[in-house]
Design an enzyme around this catalytic site. Structure first.
Site, mmCIF file in Angstrom:
data_model
loop_
_atom_site.group_PDB
_atom_site.id
_atom_site.type_symbol
_atom_site.label_atom_id
_atom_site.label_comp_id
_atom_site.label_asym_id
_atom_site.label_seq_id
_atom_site.Cartn_x
_atom_site.Cartn_y
_atom_site.Cartn_z
ATOM 1 N N GLY A 41 -31.510 -60.503 -21.205
ATOM 2 C CA GLY A 41 -30.289 -60.348 -20.476
ATOM 3 C C GLY A 41 -29.707 -59.044 -20.829
ATOM 4 O O GLY A 41 -29.408 -58.625 -21.741
ATOM 5 N N GLY A 43 -26.989 -57.555 -18.708
ATOM 6 C CA GLY A 43 -25.833 -57.457 -18.212
ATOM 7 C C GLY A 43 -24.833 -56.649 -19.028
ATOM 8 O O GLY A 43 -25.108 -56.089 -20.178
ATOM 9 N N GLY A 46 -25.239 -58.442 -22.694
ATOM 10 C CA GLY A 46 -26.843 -58.177 -23.339
ATOM 11 C C GLY A 46 -26.811 -56.644 -23.440
ATOM 12 O O GLY A 46 -27.588 -56.290 -24.349
ATOM 13 N N HIS A 267 -12.820 -69.261 -7.484
ATOM 14 C CA HIS A 267 -11.721 -68.466 -7.287
ATOM 15 C C HIS A 267 -11.074 -68.634 -5.880
ATOM 16 O O HIS A 267 -11.923 -68.907 -4.869
ATOM 17 C CB HIS A 267 -12.736 -67.205 -7.162
ATOM 18 C CG HIS A 267 -12.082 -65.879 -7.526
ATOM 19 N ND1 HIS A 267 -11.009 -65.452 -6.468
ATOM 20 C CD2 HIS A 267 -12.047 -65.071 -8.482
ATOM 21 C CE1 HIS A 267 -10.606 -64.346 -6.998
ATOM 22 N NE2 HIS A 267 -11.121 -63.900 -8.015
ATOM 23 N N SER A 285 -11.470 -59.458 -4.465
ATOM 24 C CA SER A 285 -11.014 -59.305 -6.042
ATOM 25 C C SER A 285 -9.683 -59.910 -5.961
ATOM 26 O O SER A 285 -8.679 -59.502 -5.175
ATOM 27 C CB SER A 285 -10.993 -57.850 -6.424
ATOM 28 O OG SER A 285 -10.386 -57.738 -7.473
ATOM 29 N N ARG A 338 -6.134 -68.847 -11.221
ATOM 30 C CA ARG A 338 -7.158 -69.023 -10.347
ATOM 31 C C ARG A 338 -7.151 -70.460 -9.953
ATOM 32 O O ARG A 338 -7.222 -71.057 -8.532
ATOM 33 C CB ARG A 338 -8.499 -68.647 -10.615
ATOM 34 C CG ARG A 338 -8.625 -67.118 -10.447
ATOM 35 C CD ARG A 338 -9.780 -66.346 -11.055
ATOM 36 N NE ARG A 338 -9.734 -64.902 -10.981
ATOM 37 C CZ ARG A 338 -10.383 -64.297 -11.335
ATOM 38 N NH1 ARG A 338 -11.949 -64.568 -11.941
ATOM 39 N NH2 ARG A 338 -10.588 -62.878 -11.421
ATOM 40 N N HIS A 430 -17.359 -69.360 -8.773
ATOM 41 C CA HIS A 430 -17.240 -67.914 -9.056
ATOM 42 C C HIS A 430 -17.803 -67.743 -10.592
ATOM 43 O O HIS A 430 -18.198 -66.444 -10.867
ATOM 44 C CB HIS A 430 -15.747 -67.608 -8.894
ATOM 45 C CG HIS A 430 -15.602 -65.929 -9.304
ATOM 46 N ND1 HIS A 430 -16.261 -65.076 -8.660
ATOM 47 C CD2 HIS A 430 -14.957 -65.378 -10.301
ATOM 48 C CE1 HIS A 430 -15.932 -63.865 -9.173
ATOM 49 N NE2 HIS A 430 -14.930 -63.958 -10.222
ATOM 50 N N ARG A 464 -10.634 -69.508 -16.608
ATOM 51 C CA ARG A 464 -10.933 -68.141 -17.104
ATOM 52 C C ARG A 464 -9.926 -67.449 -16.292
ATOM 53 O O ARG A 464 -9.657 -67.462 -15.139
ATOM 54 C CB ARG A 464 -12.048 -67.583 -16.740
ATOM 55 C CG ARG A 464 -12.238 -66.044 -17.082
ATOM 56 C CD ARG A 464 -13.573 -65.461 -16.973
ATOM 57 N NE ARG A 464 -14.092 -65.316 -15.791
ATOM 58 C CZ ARG A 464 -13.796 -64.295 -14.721
ATOM 59 N NH1 ARG A 464 -13.093 -63.307 -15.227
ATOM 60 N NH2 ARG A 464 -14.176 -64.085 -13.540
ATOM 61 N N LEU A 470 -15.378 -59.837 -18.252
ATOM 62 C CA LEU A 470 -15.901 -58.435 -18.622
ATOM 63 C C LEU A 470 -15.292 -58.245 -20.166
ATOM 64 O O LEU A 470 -15.962 -57.609 -20.965
ATOM 65 C CB LEU A 470 -15.349 -57.402 -17.923
ATOM 66 C CG LEU A 470 -15.606 -57.513 -16.362
ATOM 67 C CD1 LEU A 470 -15.315 -56.288 -15.499
ATOM 68 C CD2 LEU A 470 -17.317 -57.632 -16.259
HETATM 69 C C1 LIG Z 1 -18.304 -60.882 -7.369
HETATM 70 C C2 LIG Z 1 -17.897 -60.997 -8.687
HETATM 71 C C3 LIG Z 1 -16.760 -60.348 -9.325
HETATM 72 C C4 LIG Z 1 -16.262 -60.325 -10.417
HETATM 73 N N1 LIG Z 1 -15.234 -59.401 -10.962
HETATM 74 C C5 LIG Z 1 -14.786 -59.316 -12.021
HETATM 75 C C6 LIG Z 1 -13.708 -58.667 -12.807
HETATM 76 O O1 LIG Z 1 -13.148 -57.774 -12.114
HETATM 77 N N2 LIG Z 1 -13.522 -58.990 -14.106
HETATM 78 C C7 LIG Z 1 -13.925 -59.847 -14.840
HETATM 79 O O2 LIG Z 1 -13.585 -59.770 -16.124
HETATM 80 N N3 LIG Z 1 -15.036 -60.577 -14.425
HETATM 81 C C8 LIG Z 1 -15.431 -60.630 -13.199
HETATM 82 N N4 LIG Z 1 -16.411 -61.139 -12.645
HETATM 83 C C9 LIG Z 1 -17.222 -62.181 -13.682
HETATM 84 C C10 LIG Z 1 -17.953 -61.041 -14.538
HETATM 85 O O3 LIG Z 1 -18.727 -60.166 -13.714
HETATM 86 C C11 LIG Z 1 -19.390 -61.850 -15.088
HETATM 87 O O4 LIG Z 1 -18.759 -63.094 -15.757
HETATM 88 C C12 LIG Z 1 -19.925 -60.826 -16.317
HETATM 89 O O5 LIG Z 1 -20.366 -59.588 -15.634
HETATM 90 C C13 LIG Z 1 -21.124 -61.747 -16.789
HETATM 91 O O6 LIG Z 1 -22.093 -60.793 -17.641
HETATM 92 P P1 LIG Z 1 -23.122 -61.083 -18.342
HETATM 93 O O7 LIG Z 1 -23.756 -60.095 -19.121
HETATM 94 O O8 LIG Z 1 -22.783 -62.386 -19.437
HETATM 95 O O9 LIG Z 1 -24.517 -61.972 -17.517
HETATM 96 P P2 LIG Z 1 -24.911 -61.093 -16.216
HETATM 97 O O10 LIG Z 1 -24.384 -59.916 -15.741
HETATM 98 O O11 LIG Z 1 -24.947 -62.264 -15.228
HETATM 99 O O12 LIG Z 1 -26.237 -60.694 -16.491
HETATM 100 C C14 LIG Z 1 -27.501 -61.769 -16.826
HETATM 101 C C15 LIG Z 1 -28.668 -60.962 -17.294
HETATM 102 O O13 LIG Z 1 -29.345 -62.054 -17.915
HETATM 103 C C16 LIG Z 1 -30.774 -61.883 -17.164
HETATM 104 N N5 LIG Z 1 -31.378 -63.023 -17.108
HETATM 105 C C17 LIG Z 1 -31.000 -64.269 -16.606
HETATM 106 N N6 LIG Z 1 -31.985 -65.356 -16.880
HETATM 107 C C18 LIG Z 1 -32.823 -64.779 -17.292
HETATM 108 C C19 LIG Z 1 -34.167 -65.208 -17.791
HETATM 109 N N7 LIG Z 1 -34.407 -66.548 -17.829
HETATM 110 N N8 LIG Z 1 -35.031 -64.418 -18.415
HETATM 111 C C20 LIG Z 1 -34.788 -62.948 -18.469
HETATM 112 N N9 LIG Z 1 -33.707 -62.453 -18.055
HETATM 113 C C21 LIG Z 1 -32.793 -63.427 -17.469
HETATM 114 C C22 LIG Z 1 -30.420 -61.263 -15.916
HETATM 115 O O14 LIG Z 1 -31.513 -60.370 -15.507
HETATM 116 C C23 LIG Z 1 -29.271 -60.292 -16.379
HETATM 117 O O15 LIG Z 1 -29.623 -59.079 -16.938
HETATM 118 C C24 LIG Z 1 -17.055 -61.190 -11.585
HETATM 119 C C25 LIG Z 1 -18.178 -62.011 -11.045
HETATM 120 C C26 LIG Z 1 -18.383 -61.903 -9.760
HETATM 121 C C27 LIG Z 1 -19.234 -62.765 -9.141
#
Ligand SMILES: Cc1cc2nc3c(=O)[nH]c(=O)nc-3n(C[C@H](O)[C@H](O)[C@H](O)COP(=O)(O)OP(=O)(O)OC[C@H]3O[C@@H](n4cnc5c(N)ncnc54)[C@H](O)[C@@H]3O)c2cc1C
Length: 667
Positions: A41, A43, A46, A267, A285, A338, A430, A464, A470
């Site tokens: 991961g 994101g 990660g 949400h 948002s 929310r 969400h 949350r 984030l």
């Molecule tokens: C539309 C929207 C708006 C949002 N706005 C906000 C905001 O303004 N403020 C806030 O705090 N939060 C917000 N959130 C929530 C926030 O964006 C997410 O909770 C956060 O970005 C998740 O980050 P992460 O790094 O945990 O996972 P992600 O960003 O989901 O990354 C997951 C990673 O894992 C990888 N992956 C998954 N499964 C596998 C696998 N089996 N094998 C290999 N790779 C895999 C993917 O490729 C990706 O790289 C929002 C969410 C959404 C949907």
């Protein structure tokens, strides 16, 4: 049933993290060069973890299923990221951020983790500014803030409606530096299909190259899962289409406990569902609730006329509108958390006041804000005699500067101009607060397997607050995991490279191949999406915004039946040894079909309402969530035992020493 050890350090709350860091083991720089870490991961959680671990000197391998880390779901985050900087001088502090987050989560999160989160929140902003993240600034050049739900201060840092994108560019740039240095080896278009344990420790993964279909073995001294949330379990959600639970679920099947699976965030401000053809929902948002007022008509006949297209919302007089959040929650108004806002919208729509064709929408109206800002602008520009037309024009410009990209997105999807007519919104899935259970060090119940970001059960309890995902993902990745993982890896400095040529890797690879084979050999009656949609409907109708024992039991039975049908009859065209997106989807849906049942079982077990988990049977006379602190003040952590119905519940009892447990009120 066992009791889990969260490994929360002793000592006063405010000193725990510093003391812990001062006393845990370190790995010296020369030894770090001999230690490999897999980060699945890329994101925000990660990406930040991988960049920091590589900067520290470890050899890192990253995996993501997209064609670039730059495309992780984090990029979608719109509204902002919280930090207790108190730049506004409005009384914010580390304690207040901690307090708001624990209360926001309805007292179902771990105090020590949340306090640490609030402490490091300030470092996140400094780190990201140093990377060049273009946070919004005030006229004088200082970083600007706005408010999010459930709080009475402005502590949310933002970059227009694209905060996730800008933060991810920062983390991605930091990763790229390490890729170029050879400290990160990045595997894109790779999906982790299994975790490999050697002597009970996480020592690698089995991954599939999604372009060639090849199965690969990768070893490491530790594995970090930062694979995001599982909201796509509901089929329709605001998540990216690929978001899934596979990596976490594979780890769960290998021994990692899964915590609070039923804690899901719905949400309140999403574009309503328009029909059965849809595969995705779009968020508007929460930042919009700073300025938008939520309402429905006061009278049922007006609501009916609007639904039938005989009346326009702008024709309805002020006194005929019910600003129900302002009415019910005068202290927080439109900025209640929310879960509260979502339930209130459902309550009004269920009572017949919904404003779109399906009766499942409420208004988010900017007319008052446009006028207010316009007046302010007119005064600032010395336009004392400005008429309403000029004032509204000026006000629209302010709104466009703040939320322009969101308004544009809304207009493109709905084909209505939200500057002229109120937006229509409705709650949608969400975010998932549940995830892999981790201790204070972010280690799962498998030694050497860590979870970060949305993939862990996190610091958010049963709900949350906005802008805190984030914060948590970046806190985990930049500031927590890089310290805590060293404590574990210090035991591995003499281990040497982990071989992939071992019976454990042989067995895991054989399991993976057999599973792919099985997915390919369904009778071919129905597509993967057919099953996913059916699952989503069960989840939304019976495990969604409100739940009850009867429907949860029905959901458990129906999901088990659907799962059996899936394995017998699913249609996956193509082959397993080439690019095959239906096969990718099938693997993900297969795991959702197990998780869905565990989710319902978890919700059925929790005989109380808290945060986003609302059980019809447990509510106050005013319809608010009724917690049962005596019996349910714990994190549920489920151990895999085969079929979800066999899963065994373990409890982590939550201790509140620094915060008084109260009925959550936003009135
Ligand atoms: C539309 C929207 C708006 C949002 N706005 C906000 C905001 O303004 N403020 C806030 O705090 N939060 C917000 N959130 C929530 C926030 O964006 C997410 O909770 C956060 O970005 C998740 O980050 P992460 O790094 O945990 O996972 P992600 O960003 O989901 O990354 C997951 C990673 O894992 C990888 N992956 C998954 N499964 C596998 C696998 N089996 N094998 C290999 N790779 C895999 C993917 O490729 C990706 O790289 C929002 C969410 C959404 C949907």
């Amino acid at each position: 049933m066992g009791i889990l050890d969260s490994k929360v350090p002793a000592g006063p709350l405010a000193d725990k993290w510093t003391n812990h860091k001062n006393h845990i083991e370190l790995v010296n720089p020369a030894n770090k060069r001999n230690i490999d870490i897999i980060v699945v991961g890329t994101g925000l959680a990660g990406g930040s973890a991988a960049a920091t671990l590589a900067e520290l000197g470890y050899n890192v391998k990253t995996f993501c299923y997209q064609d670039s880390p730059r495309r992780a779901h984090s990029i979608a985050a719109q509204g902002g990221v919280n930090a207790a900087k108190n730049y506004q001088g409005d009384g914010d502090s580390v304690y207040r951020l901690f307090y708001d987050t624990v209360k926001g989560g309805d007292y179902r999160s771990r105090e020590a983790n949340v306090y640490r989160l609030a402490q490091v929140s300030t470092n996140i902003i400094d780190q990201c500014v140093a990377q060049g993240v273009p946070f919004a600034r005030e006229y004088g050049g200082l970083l600007d803030n706005r408010s999010f739900g459930g709080v009475l201060v402005s502590r949310t840092f933002y970059a227009k409606g694209q905060t996730g994108q800008q933060l991810l560019l920062g983390a991605y740039a930091a990763m790229n530096r390490q890729i170029q240095r050879g400290k990160i080896k990045s595997y894109t278009r790779h999906e982790m299909l299994d975790m490999v344990l050697v002597d009970g420790k996480a020592r690698g993964i089995i991954a599939r190259d999604l372009v060639t279909g090849e199965i690969e073995r990768h070893s490491a001294h530790a594995v970090v899962l930062a694979t995001g949330g599982y909201g796509n379990l509901f089929f329709l959600s605001t998540y990216c289409m690929g978001a899934n639970v596979m990596a976490a679920w594979r780890a769960h099947r290998r021994g990692a406990f899964f915590a609070n699976p039923c804690f899901t965030q719905i949400h309140p401000t999403c574009i309503p569902v328009s029909g059965d053809h849809q595969s995705k929902l779009t968020l508007m948002s929460e930042s919009l609730r700073n300025d938008g007022r939520i309402w429905v008509p006061k009278r049922l006949d007006d609501a009916k006329a609007i639904r039938e297209g005989k009346l326009k919302p702008i024709q309805l007089k002020e006194e005929d509108r019910d600003y129900y959040l302002e009415r019910r929650y005068p202290a927080f108004g439109n900025l209640v958390p929310r879960d509260v806002a979502s339930r209130a919208a459902k309550e009004r729509c269920d009572a017949g006041f919904g404003v779109n064709k399906t009766g499942e929408a409420v208004y988010l109206d900017f007319a008052a804000a446009i006028y207010r800002y316009g007046k302010e602008e007119a005064l600032t520009h010395g336009m004392k005699g400005a008429d309403d037309k000029e004032i509204i024009k000026l006000g629209k410009q302010v709104i466009e500067n703040k939320y322009g990209n969101l308004f544009q997105m809304y207009e493109k999807i709905v084909d209505e101009n939200p500057y002229e007519t109120p937006m229509m919104i409705y709650p949608a899935v969400h975010y998932t607060m549940g995830g892999l259970w981790v201790d204070y060090n972010l280690q799962t119940t498998i030694p050497g397997c860590y979870a970060a970001g949305e993939a862990n059960f996190s610091d958010h309890g049963a709900n949350r607050l906005g802008a805190s995902a984030l914060m948590q993902g970046l806190a985990d990745g930049y500031f927590v995991l890089p310290y805590t993982i060293g404590d574990y890896l210090s035991q591995d400095i003499r281990t040497g490279a982990i071989s992939t040529d071992s019976p454990e890797f042989d067995a895991a690879e054989a399991d993976t191949r057999a599973r792919l084979e099985k997915l390919m050999s369904g009778k071919g009656l129905h597509s993967v999406d057919y099953y996913h949609k059916k699952l989503g409907k069960i989840m939304w109708n019976k495990c969604g915004m409100s739940r009850n024992a009867k429907e949860l039991q029905e959901a458990i039975d129906e999901i088990a039946e659907l799962r059996a049908d899936f394995w017998e009859n699913v249609r996956v065209p193509g082959t397993a040894v080439s690019k095959n997106q239906e096969l990718e989807k099938a693997g993900r849906v297969a795991d959702f079909l197990e998780l869905g049942e565990l989710f319902a079982k978890d919700a059925l077990t929790r005989n109380e309402s808290c945060g986003g988990h609302f059980r019809d049977e447990y509510q106050t006379p005013e319809g608010e969530a009724l917690r049962d602190d005596e019996n349910f003040k714990f994190v549920s952590a489920w151990e895999y035992k085969g079929e979800p119905k066999e899963a065994v519940l373990h409890k982590e009892n939550l201790v509140y020493e620094n915060i008084e447990l109260k009925t959550r009120s936003y009135k």
